[in-house]
Write a protein that holds these residues in place. Sequence first.
Motif, PDB file in Angstrom:
ATOM      1  N   LYS A 128       0.828  -1.218   0.000  1.00 46.36           N
ATOM      2  CA  LYS A 128       0.000   0.000   0.000  1.00 46.36           C
ATOM      3  C   LYS A 128       0.857   1.260   0.000  1.00 46.36           C
ATOM      4  CE  LYS A 128      -3.979  -2.211   0.372  1.00 46.36           C
ATOM      5  NZ  LYS A 128      -4.750  -2.187   1.609  1.00 46.36           N
TER       6      LYS A 128
ATOM      7  N   GLN B  30      -1.768   5.525   6.305  1.00 48.73           N
ATOM      8  CA  GLN B  30      -3.047   5.314   6.974  1.00 48.73           C
ATOM      9  C   GLN B  30      -2.818   4.636   8.320  1.00 48.73           C
ATOM     10  OE1 GLN B  30      -6.268   6.139   5.991  1.00 48.73           O
ATOM     11  NE2 GLN B  30      -6.943   5.382   7.967  1.00 48.73           N
TER      12      GLN B  30
ATOM     13  N   GLN C 285      -2.738   0.635   9.255  1.00 45.42           N
ATOM     14  CA  GLN C 285      -2.253  -0.153   8.121  1.00 45.42           C
ATOM     15  C   GLN C 285      -0.948  -0.859   8.492  1.00 45.42           C
ATOM     16  OE1 GLN C 285      -3.621  -0.570   4.905  1.00 45.42           O
ATOM     17  NE2 GLN C 285      -2.013  -2.099   4.775  1.00 45.42           N
TER      18      GLN C 285
ATOM     19  N   TYR D 288       2.525  -2.231   7.167  1.00 46.78           N
ATOM     20  CA  TYR D 288       3.461  -2.076   6.052  1.00 46.78           C
ATOM     21  C   TYR D 288       4.519  -3.172   6.162  1.00 46.78           C
ATOM     22  CZ  TYR D 288       1.095   2.366   5.547  1.00 46.78           C
ATOM     23  OH  TYR D 288       0.124   3.317   5.373  1.00 46.78           O
TER      24      TYR D 288
ATOM     25  N   GLU E 299       2.967  -2.156  12.028  1.00 48.16           N
ATOM     26  CA  GLU E 299       1.674  -1.471  11.942  1.00 48.16           C
ATOM     27  C   GLU E 299       1.859  -0.003  12.329  1.00 48.16           C
ATOM     28  OE1 GLU E 299      -2.783  -1.498  14.016  1.00 48.16           O
ATOM     29  OE2 GLU E 299      -1.209  -2.851  14.723  1.00 48.16           O
TER      30      GLU E 299
END
Length: 245
Positions: free
Chosen positions: A147, A177, A180, A182, A199
């Motif tokens: 993302k 965000q 989210q 990663y 996170e």
Amino acid sequence: MSNPFVDEGGPQPPKVLSAPLEVFANLRQLQQNHDPLVITFKERSQRFQSYLVEVNRERSVLAFDELIPNDGERFLKAGEPFRVEAFHEGVRIAWECEDPIQIGELQGARCYWSHLPEQVLYHQRRNAFRAQLQLTQLIGVELSGSKLSPALKGQMLDISATGCKLRLPGDVTARLQPGQVYEGLRLQLPFGAMTVSAELRHLYYEEKTAASFLGMRFYRMSGLEQRQVERFVYQLQREARRSDD
């Protein structure tokens, strides 16, 4: 923090604070430290970020800053109840907003007024030393994931066995965000580079330094990765204790 290590003790069971002074003091702390809030609406999965811009005990009201992303305002206008969650130095503070909010202004900026909650959930969760890195020790980092492309580069400011704080140049809040995970947090540790999943828990941009600050929580690390992080934290802990002697 003058001491780069703070022993937070073990995690404590959550407490419900209902004394008006306790509620006010904890919310005021979130406001004064500009701790980011995560707002979620019931029956909706999207998460929004905001800040407390006013906490007024005499009037028993508080004011939220505009939501990020701002399309969450339509849920507020519709009177949908929502939940607020924030973290301050390892403590989770959360409460419910069931009453409709009022859209208004504070010092010329748009805000959302709400009653002070009658109670808040207070949960001390951190159970690890957090090592604050000195300017000469700052670790280079790169954050990427499915993302997030291209990657963002910056520096790590502190680290514990469970997470770390990052500083990235410029305002990157629109690209990230809270909540989210990663998959590509690459840390340039002294004994070699390491890539883990993390996170994003907290995110804010500071105009004064023109930098974004991220609170990351390591996510599903392997045993080897966990030992590497703990080894680095322990090394920093020993160095700090030696400098204090």
